[in-house]
Design an enzyme around this catalytic site. Structure first.
Site, PDB file in Angstrom:
ATOM      1  N   ASP A  32       0.832  -1.200   0.000  1.00 45.87           N
ATOM      2  CA  ASP A  32       0.000   0.000   0.000  1.00 45.87           C
ATOM      3  C   ASP A  32       0.866   1.249   0.000  1.00 45.87           C
ATOM      4  O   ASP A  32       2.103   1.177   0.117  1.00 45.87           O
ATOM      5  CB  ASP A  32      -0.957  -0.006   1.195  1.00 45.87           C
ATOM      6  CG  ASP A  32      -0.287  -0.383   2.509  1.00 45.87           C
ATOM      7  OD1 ASP A  32       0.811   0.144   2.787  1.00 45.87           O
ATOM      8  OD2 ASP A  32      -0.844  -1.207   3.260  1.00 45.87           O
ATOM      9  N   ASP A 205      -0.437   2.848 -20.405  1.00 44.48           N
ATOM     10  CA  ASP A 205      -0.596   1.427 -20.665  1.00 44.48           C
ATOM     11  C   ASP A 205      -1.168   1.201 -22.067  1.00 44.48           C
ATOM     12  O   ASP A 205      -2.068   1.926 -22.512  1.00 44.48           O
ATOM     13  CB  ASP A 205      -1.551   0.840 -19.619  1.00 44.48           C
ATOM     14  CG  ASP A 205      -1.672  -0.656 -19.685  1.00 44.48           C
ATOM     15  OD1 ASP A 205      -0.648  -1.335 -19.515  1.00 44.48           O
ATOM     16  OD2 ASP A 205      -2.791  -1.164 -19.889  1.00 44.48           O
ATOM     17  N   GLU A 265       3.970   2.605 -23.192  1.00 45.68           N
ATOM     18  CA  GLU A 265       4.148   1.170 -23.307  1.00 45.68           C
ATOM     19  C   GLU A 265       3.602   0.795 -24.677  1.00 45.68           C
ATOM     20  O   GLU A 265       2.390   0.775 -24.893  1.00 45.68           O
ATOM     21  CB  GLU A 265       3.382   0.408 -22.222  1.00 45.68           C
ATOM     22  CG  GLU A 265       3.623  -1.098 -22.328  1.00 45.68           C
ATOM     23  CD  GLU A 265       2.437  -1.943 -21.866  1.00 45.68           C
ATOM     24  OE1 GLU A 265       2.679  -3.080 -21.458  1.00 45.68           O
ATOM     25  OE2 GLU A 265       1.282  -1.481 -21.944  1.00 45.68           O
TER      26      GLU A 265
END
Length: 538
Positions: A32, A205, A265
């Site tokens: 976290d 992404d 990416e």
């Protein structure tokens, strides 16, 4: 105002934090943001310039956070926006920039927009935000085309009302329709939300996948299982219209101070295609997946280094080197495998497994080679500890949708995502105080722990510290490369006042004269052994 050509991202070493596996403050077995904050001085001590967080936004976690249900918040399992702000402040105080992961190709099926689309029905404006289509064949019972999911099986799922929706990844990840103006404006607003909080940029992404051929034609070659479609053309990848999106985003980022950055990416067949993403009015960086995919072979490495410098230099962008990330076998293990065994992950039943001695040696040598190259570089959490790919994960514990959707045919990516060892003893090797771990840690993990390596000058952690310190001191990121040799099993080049020699052959080679600044193995005065790299002051 930064002088053009001197922006921080051109030479930066950027460290990927995979939040669920980095550090766990609340003991639930999942890393976290408070855990990351507690370990931030490790990043400062290592000497990285920036941190890239893999997704931490609200998500059902069907694909480890790459299925986002809310783009403007933090998933409670990782903390709160206040926790993120605290990390951002602490990082900036230490001179570390922060990049967040943005997933614009698809959302979770739990995103309010997709739930609205399901309720609204065929032909509705709500469905226009995603890629819906009628099926083929009698009663539309066949998918609209033959597109495969990267996670196995078809890229289409049918709804009870008869329409099909596109998901290039898991069926819980419906693809957005980027021809829809609402989608474009929504993501402009998402960018502003995080930029206004002070983030320094975005890793995007599937940056090559947003725009699809609107005619939805069949693809000619089926390469399902090839992550990202590397090496193949497809009507849902690298469509010309995607560049307009990034020109728009670049213009937006340019209205903010501080050299905010976009990194793509983009798994594409050639470096020439990748370079299209980093033209002066588009993105700033693109991961060099062609370099990542190059085996431990001197001739092929020499070629990809030269080609990278040429094609990226032609558009005014720096090469962006990378060896490991959350989607591939960790590079020490990968480089110790035959090339044909590297694509689908490794596990207990794999035909060939890496020799751990060779893996450690090659992993260290490959990193020393990469960090000597001009340009920017990305590191994946835990590689500074020399972590190998974890092979012995029980099938019942594996969580990668690639493993699940292929019925175990592909082991997938869990082996590189196992939570980090911080201490040689104690619960979960210091990942938390309870011993819980969302993926099982191997029994020998303590040998790689940070506290076991911190005081050892021969450790991989000490090697990384030295490489990053010397890279900065000698300006290697902003330097230039001049080869000493252009053939054979030795890679030898000069970058500024540093000569770099990497021996990929079977026989030791003498070191050139000069002070040995750092070497990946062996003693300073010894000849350079096989799978070793040295930096020598000219």
């Amino acid at each position: 105002m930064t002088t053009p050509g001197s922006e921080w991202w051109r030479t930066a070493v950027i460290y990927q934090v995979y939040p669920r596996s980095f550090a766990d403050a609340d003991g639930d077995g999942i890393g976290d943001l408070p855990g990351a904050l507690a370990r931030i001085d490790h990043l400062a001590d290592l000497g990285v310039d920036a941190v890239w967080f893999s997704p931490f936004m609200p998500s059902p976690q069907k694909d480890a956070g790459y299925d986002v249900s809310d783009y403007r918040d933090i998933d409670p399992m990782f903390g709160t926006l206040a926790d993120f702000d605290a990390f951002l402040i602490a990082a900036h105080e230490r001179g570390i920039r922060v990049i967040v992961d943005l997933v614009p190709n698809h959302s979770s099926d739990q995103h309010p927009w997709f739930q609205e689309a399901l309720a609204a029905g065929p032909g509705s404006a709500a469905r226009g935000r995603y890629v819906f289509a009628k099926g083929k064949g009698r009663g539309g019972a066949q998918p609209p085309n033959n597109w495969p999911s990267f996670f196995g099986g078809p890229a289409w799922s049918r709804l009870p009302d008869g329409e099909w929706y596109l998901h290039l990844f898991d069926s819980s990840q419906p693809d957005f329709n980027w021809d829809n103006p609402e989608v474009r404006e929504e993501f402009r607003d998402v960018l502003r939300f995080w930029l206004d909080r002070g983030v320094d940029g975005f890793r995007v992404d599937v940056a090559h996948g947003l725009v699809k051929d609107a005619a939805l034609p069949d693809r000619v070659v089926d390469t399902s299982g090839q992550m990202g479609g590397l090496g193949n053309e497809a009507p849902y990848l690298a469509q010309p219209g995607v560049h307009d999106i990034y020109r728009d985003w670049r213009a937006l980022l340019d209205t903010y101070d501080g050299d905010r950055t976009l990194c793509a990416e983009a798994w594409l067949p050639t470096l020439e295609q990748v370079a299209l993403w980093v033209r002066p009015d588009e993105m700033h960086q693109a991961f060099n997946m062609n370099y990542l995919g190059t085996p431990w072979d001197a001739e092929r490495l020499r070629h990809v280094i030269d080609e990278s410098r040429t094609v990226f230099g032609a558009v005014g962008a720096p090469p962006t080197w990378v060896l490991s990330n959350h989607d591939v076998i960790r590079h020490p293990s990968r480089l110790a495998l035959p090339e044909e065994e590297q694509a689908e992950g490794i596990g207990p039943a794999s035909k060939v497994l890496p020799d751990p001695v060779v893996a450690r040696r090659r992993g260290r040598a490959a990193t020393a080679l990469m960090l000597a190259l001009p340009g920017s570089a990305y590191l994946f959490q835990g590689e500074e500890l020399g972590l190998p790919e974890v092979v012995e994960i029980p099938d019942a514990a594996r969580q990668d949708p690639r493993f699940i959707r292929t019925g175990g045919g592909e082991y997938g990516r869990d082996g590189c995502r196992v939570p980090l060892p911080w201490t040689a003893g104690g619960p979960a090797f210091g990942f938390n105080d309870t011993g819980a771990s969302w993926l099982p840690q191997p029994e020998g993990w303590g040998a790689h722990a940070r506290d076991a390596q911190a005081g050892d000058p021969a450790s991989t952690l000490s090697l990384y510290r030295a490489l990053l310190r010397l890279r900065r001191a000698h300006g290697l990121g902003s330097g230039d490369l001049e080869w000493d040799t252009d053939e054979g099993d030795v890679l030898a080049f000069r970058n500024g006042d540093v000569r770099v020699v990497a021996n990929l052959g079977a026989d030791p080679v003498p070191l050139p004269p000069g002070e040995v600044l750092v070497r990946s193995g062996g003693r300073a005065a010894d000849p350079l052994g096989t799978d070793e790299t040295a930096w020598i002051r000219v």
